[in-house]
Design a protein around this motif. Structure first.
Motif, PDB file in Angstrom:
ATOM      1  N   TYR A  11       0.852  -1.189   0.000  1.00 42.06           N
ATOM      2  CA  TYR A  11       0.000   0.000   0.000  1.00 42.06           C
ATOM      3  C   TYR A  11       0.887   1.238   0.000  1.00 42.06           C
ATOM      4  N   ILE A  12       0.568   2.170  -0.862  1.00 46.15           N
ATOM      5  CA  ILE A  12       1.319   3.414  -0.967  1.00 46.15           C
ATOM      6  C   ILE A  12       0.486   4.532  -0.350  1.00 46.15           C
ATOM      7  N   THR A  13       1.051   5.203   0.638  1.00 47.59           N
ATOM      8  CA  THR A  13       0.417   6.400   1.186  1.00 47.59           C
ATOM      9  C   THR A  13       1.113   7.587   0.557  1.00 47.59           C
ATOM     10  N   PHE A  14       0.356   8.308  -0.269  1.00 49.16           N
ATOM     11  CA  PHE A  14       0.938   9.349  -1.110  1.00 49.16           C
ATOM     12  C   PHE A  14       0.529  10.720  -0.592  1.00 49.16           C
ATOM     13  N   SER A  15       1.537  11.544  -0.312  1.00 46.37           N
ATOM     14  CA  SER A  15       1.311  12.940   0.079  1.00 46.37           C
ATOM     15  C   SER A  15       1.986  13.812  -0.962  1.00 46.37           C
TER      16      SER A  15
END
Length: 432
Positions: free
Chosen positions: A93-97
Motif C-alpha cells: 500500500y502506498i500512502t501518497f502525500s
C-alpha cells in the motif's frame, strides 16, 4: 461542513507518565527533569473519520487543534498493482502525500509537510500576535509558507541559502511571510541555529519541531490514512527520515489505533532510511547507541551537500530523548537502512514508470531500501507493507501550470557566525 469544536485532549510526558493540561503551546513537561517528548491523549478513544470536505481535518478527533484552516488535503492511501507485482509483494500500500490527482492526492506543495503545517497553525491561538519561527531544509518551509500566507499568519522561515530552490509557490506569498538564510555553505543545523538567534526577540516564538504535538500528530495522519483504507494496521512501515519525527509520529498513531480496538493490535516494524553519505542515525543505531555519535561539523556539511535528498540532513534529530526515534525503533523491532544517491535515483525512475508519477529524492530513498529489503528476504511477501511516499508530483504539477511558479527569495542572508544582536535587529525590522 459542520461548525468545528476544538479537540479535547490532555498531554502526557513520555518519561514520567504525568498527565497535564495543554496551556496552549506547551512543548515540554515543566516538571520533567530529563529530555522527553510529550504526547497528546485524546478524549475520543475511537477515531471518527470525517468526509473529504474536511481535508486533513477529517482526522480531527486525533489532532490537537483549536480550529480548521482553509485549503488542506489529507494523505491518500491506495493499493499498488504494478510496483507490487515488480517487487513480488501481495499487499503493498502506498500512502501518497503530494500531487497525484488520479489517486485523489492534491497537496499543491507536493510534500507531506502540509500535514504538519495545517495542524501546527490550527493549534495556534487566534489572538496570537507574535511571529511563528520555523527552521527548515526546504519542504517544511514551503508548506508553512503556503499555510501562513493563505491564512495571514506572521511567519519567519530560516532555510539554508543553498536550499532556497525548494521555495517555489503557485503564486506570490502574502507579506506576512519572511525568509532569512545562513549563507552558502551552511546546512540545516545552521538554519536551526539562525532561527534560535531570531527567537531571542520577544516578538517571536518557536514552532517547536518534533516537540510540537500538532506537528507529530499531523504527520501521523499518514498512518491513519493507511489503516482506515486497509482496514487494519500494516505490518511494515517504510519511510526516509531526516529528523525521524515522521517515524515517531507513525509509532504514536499506531499506539492510538491499537487502543481504538478496530484495527488490530500489532506494532508496525518501522523501517526508516537515510541517504548516504549523511547517515548519523544509521551509524548510531548500528553501533547500538542511544546517543548520537560525534559528527564533525565540517564533515556533516560536506555530507549534507553530497546527498540528493537535502531534506534528510538533520544533524541534531530527536533520536535519543524519551519517546524519540531510538525508543520507537526498539519498541517496534525496527531498523535503520541506507541508500545511495544512485539507488534512490533508480527507485524514483522505477516508481514513475510503474505508478505513473514523479516522486522526491527522499521518497526514492525509502523505496530503494524497500527494494533491497525485499530482495534480501527481510520482508515477507504476503505481509501488509506501507510505503510512505512523503512527496511527489512536482513535475506533474509544474507541467500542468506550464512551469509558471513564483520563487521566494531571502529577505536577509547571514554569515554562519552571525551574532544575536545583528539577527534580532534585522528580524524586528522585517516585521516592523
Amino acid at each position: 461542513m459542520e461548525r468545528f469544536t476544538p479537540t479535547r485532549y490532555t498531554l502526557t510526558c513520555v518519561a514520567s507518565g504525568r498527565e497535564f493540561e495543554d496551556e496552549g503551546w506547551t512543548l515540554d513537561d515543566p516538571e520533567c527533569g530529563e529530555p522527553s517528548l510529550v504526547r497528546a491523549r485524546y478524549a475520543e478513544r475511537q477515531l471518527n473519520v470525517r468526509d473529504d470536505a474536511y481535508g486533513i481535518y477529517r482526522f480531527c478527533d486525533w489532532l490537537p487543534i483549536r480550529r480548521t484552516l482553509r485549503g488542506s488535503h489529507a494523505p491518500v492511501t491506495y493499493k499498488s498493482r504494478k510496483l507490487a507485482e515488480y517487487l513480488g509483494l501481495e499487499n503493498l500500500y502506498i500512502t501518497f502525500s503530494g500531487y497525484f490527482p488520479e489517486v485523489g492526492a492534491r497537496m499543491t506543495t507536493c510534500s507531506f509537510k502540509e500535514t504538519e503545517a495545517y495542524n501546527v497553525c490550527a493549534r495556534r491561538a487566534e489572538g496570537e500576535e507574535r511571529v511563528l519561527v520555523v527552521a527548515s531544509a526546504g519542504n517544511t518551509a514551503r508548506a508553512f509558507a503556503k499555510v501562513c500566507s493563505d491564512n495571514r499568519i506572521p511567519l519567519l522561515l530560516s532555510v539554508p541559502e543553498d536550499n532556497i530552490g525548494a521555495l517555489w509557490f503557485e503564486e506570490p506569498l502574502d507579506p506576512c511571510v519572511k525568509l532569512i538564510a545562513p549563507c552558502c555553505g551552511g546546512d540545516y543545523f545552521d538554519a536551526i541555529h539562525l532561527s534560535n538567534l531570531a527567537l531571542s526577540s520577544p516578538r517571536c516564538y518557536a514552532e517547536g519541531g518534533a516537540k510540537n504535538v500538532a506537528r507529530r500528530d499531523g504527520m501521523g495522519t499518514t498512518v491513519l490514512s493507511a489503516a482506515t483504507a486497509i482496514g487494519e494496521i500494516p505490518d511494515y512501515y517504510f519511510q526516509a527520515v531526516g529528523s525521524g519525527t515522521g517515524a515517531i509520529a507513525a509509532w504514536e498513531a499506531n499506539l492510538r489505533l491499537i487502543e481504538d480496538g478496530r484495527f488490530g493490535n500489532k506494532l508496525m516494524r518501522l523501517m526508516v532510511s537515510q541517504n548516504a553519505p549523511f547517515t548519523p542515525m544509521y551509524d548510531a543505531w548500528r553501533a547500538g547507541s542511544r546517543e548520537m555519535l560525534p559528527y564533525d561539523a565540517d564533515q556533516a556539511r560536506a555530507d549534507a551537500e553530497a546527498i540528493d535528498a537535502k531534506v534528510l540532513s538533520n544533524r541534531k534529530p530527536p533520536y535519543s530523548l524519551h519517546g524519540g526515534l531510538y525508543d520507537a525503533l526498539v519498541a517496534t523491532d525496527g531498523d535503520v537502512l541506507v541508500a545511495t544517491n544512485e539507488e534512490a535515483r533508480e527507485a524514483r525512475r522505477l516508481f514513475e514508470e510503474l505508478e505513473g508519477v514523479d516522486i522526491y529524492s527522499a521518497a526514492g530513498v525509502a523505496l530503494a531500501t524497500l527494494i533491497r529489503a525485499v530482495r534480501e528476504g527481510r520482508v515477507e511477501r504476503d505481509k501488509i507493507v506501507m510505503l510512505n511516499v512523503t512527496g511527489g508530483g512536482e513535475e506533474r504539477f509544474r507541467r500542468e501550470r506550464g512551469n509558471r511558479v513564483w520563487n521566494l527569495r531571502p529577505h536577509r542572508v547571514f554569515p554562519l557566525d552571525a551574532d544575536k544582536e545583528q539577527v534580532v535587529r534585522a528580524v524586528e525590522e522585517l516585521f516592523a
